[in-house]
Design a protein around this motif. Structure first.
Motif, short mmCIF file in Angstrom:
data_model
loop_
_atom_site.label_atom_id
_atom_site.label_comp_id
_atom_site.label_asym_id
_atom_site.label_seq_id
_atom_site.Cartn_x
_atom_site.Cartn_y
_atom_site.Cartn_z
N ARG A 28 1.82 3.52 -7.49
CA ARG A 28 2.32 4.90 -7.33
C ARG A 28 2.68 5.51 -8.68
N ARG A 29 2.99 4.67 -9.65
CA ARG A 29 3.35 5.15 -10.99
C ARG A 29 2.16 5.19 -11.94
N GLY A 30 0.97 4.97 -11.37
CA GLY A 30 -0.25 5.10 -12.15
C GLY A 30 -0.73 3.82 -12.81
N ILE A 31 -0.11 2.68 -12.48
CA ILE A 31 -0.53 1.40 -13.04
C ILE A 31 -1.29 0.64 -11.97
N SER A 32 -2.60 0.58 -12.11
CA SER A 32 -3.44 -0.11 -11.13
C SER A 32 -3.47 -1.59 -11.48
N VAL A 33 -3.08 -2.44 -10.54
CA VAL A 33 -3.08 -3.88 -10.72
C VAL A 33 -4.40 -4.42 -10.17
N TRP A 34 -5.30 -4.88 -11.05
CA TRP A 34 -6.60 -5.41 -10.66
C TRP A 34 -7.39 -4.45 -9.78
N GLY A 35 -7.29 -3.16 -10.05
CA GLY A 35 -8.04 -2.17 -9.28
C GLY A 35 -7.33 -1.70 -8.03
N SER A 36 -6.03 -1.98 -7.92
CA SER A 36 -5.29 -1.63 -6.71
C SER A 36 -5.17 -0.12 -6.53
N ARG A 37 -5.05 0.26 -5.29
CA ARG A 37 -4.77 1.63 -4.88
C ARG A 37 -3.77 1.55 -3.73
N VAL A 38 -3.07 2.64 -3.49
CA VAL A 38 -2.28 2.73 -2.27
C VAL A 38 -3.15 3.48 -1.27
N LEU A 39 -3.46 2.82 -0.18
CA LEU A 39 -4.23 3.43 0.89
C LEU A 39 -3.26 4.20 1.78
N GLU A 40 -3.59 5.46 2.03
CA GLU A 40 -2.84 6.26 2.99
C GLU A 40 -3.80 6.63 4.10
N VAL A 41 -3.42 6.29 5.31
CA VAL A 41 -4.24 6.61 6.48
C VAL A 41 -3.30 7.03 7.61
N ARG A 42 -3.72 8.02 8.38
CA ARG A 42 -2.87 8.52 9.48
C ARG A 42 -2.81 7.49 10.61
N GLY A 43 -1.60 7.29 11.13
CA GLY A 43 -1.42 6.40 12.26
C GLY A 43 -2.15 6.92 13.48
N ARG A 44 -2.80 6.05 14.20
CA ARG A 44 -3.62 6.47 15.34
C ARG A 44 -2.79 6.97 16.51
N LYS A 45 -1.53 6.59 16.57
CA LYS A 45 -0.65 7.05 17.65
C LYS A 45 0.34 8.11 17.17
N SER A 46 0.94 7.86 16.01
CA SER A 46 2.00 8.76 15.52
C SER A 46 1.44 9.95 14.75
N GLY A 47 0.27 9.77 14.13
CA GLY A 47 -0.27 10.82 13.26
C GLY A 47 0.41 10.86 11.90
N GLU A 48 1.39 10.01 11.68
CA GLU A 48 2.09 9.97 10.40
C GLU A 48 1.29 9.14 9.40
N TRP A 49 1.43 9.47 8.12
CA TRP A 49 0.74 8.72 7.07
C TRP A 49 1.36 7.33 6.96
N ARG A 50 0.50 6.34 6.93
CA ARG A 50 0.89 4.94 6.74
C ARG A 50 0.32 4.49 5.39
N ARG A 51 1.06 3.66 4.68
CA ARG A 51 0.65 3.27 3.33
C ARG A 51 0.63 1.75 3.18
N THR A 52 -0.39 1.30 2.45
CA THR A 52 -0.48 -0.13 2.14
C THR A 52 -1.33 -0.29 0.87
N PRO A 53 -1.00 -1.27 0.02
CA PRO A 53 -1.83 -1.50 -1.16
C PRO A 53 -3.16 -2.14 -0.76
N VAL A 54 -4.24 -1.70 -1.39
CA VAL A 54 -5.57 -2.25 -1.14
C VAL A 54 -6.31 -2.38 -2.47
N ASN A 55 -7.41 -3.13 -2.43
CA ASN A 55 -8.33 -3.24 -3.56
C ASN A 55 -9.63 -2.56 -3.17
N VAL A 56 -10.14 -1.70 -4.02
CA VAL A 56 -11.40 -1.01 -3.76
C VAL A 56 -12.49 -1.73 -4.53
#
Length: 155
Positions: A28-56
């Motif tokens: 979130r502070r702009g430092i990618s660890v081994w290509g990491s990103r924060v994935l934001e995807v809308r919850g299928r039930k709540s519609g709220e944004w959910r976040r988790t670190p991922v590698n692309v």
């Protein structure tokens, strides 16, 4: 795709409370660890944004998200939403996602993913690594969802 029951490896306390939070904080502070990103995807039930670190993974000019822990919440949400956002610092990239359903098509992606991040996620692949045979990769493919991602045009 195989008819096996969905595979999920829930993260332990250290992963949830220390590792994932630390990687997400840095990303979130702009430092990618081994290509990491924060994935934001809308919850299928709540519609709220959910976040988790991922590698692309970029392979042969295409980009992929791989779920090393199996059919976890973000994969279910991605199927419902059809895309999301990747965040590094203040940079936000909107994307569409298409699940790779043919397990045979996943083998090259899984091999590339393990080649890049085996030290980080190898434990979730049951002893299969980047040097494993296509048959061994094919055997684990149903347990690891793969999504091809592409930037949203005009976003």
């Amino acid at each position: 795709m195989s008819e096996q029951a969905p595979h999920v490896q829930k993260p332990g306390w250290f992963t949830v409370n220390v590792f994932n939070r630390g990687v997400a904080w840095l990303t979130r502070r702009g430092i990618s660890v081994w290509g990491s990103r924060v994935l934001e995807v809308r919850g299928r039930k709540s519609g709220e944004w959910r976040r988790t670190p991922v590698n692309v993974l970029t392979l042969d000019g295409r980009r992929y998200l791989v779920a090393p822990r199996g059919h976890v919440q973000w994969t279910h949400n991605m199927r419902a939403a059809g895309g999301g956002r990747l965040v590094v610092g203040k940079r936000v990239e909107e994307f569409t996602a298409t699940e790779v359903l043919d397990d045979a098509e996943k083998t090259a992606v899984l091999r590339g993913y393990l080649k890049r991040w085996k030290a980080e996620v190898g434990v979730f692949f049951g002893g299969v690594g980047p040097d494993s045979s296509d048959e061994e990769l094919l055997a684990i493919a149903p347990r690891h969802p793969v999504f091809a991602i592409a930037p949203v045009q005009g976003a």
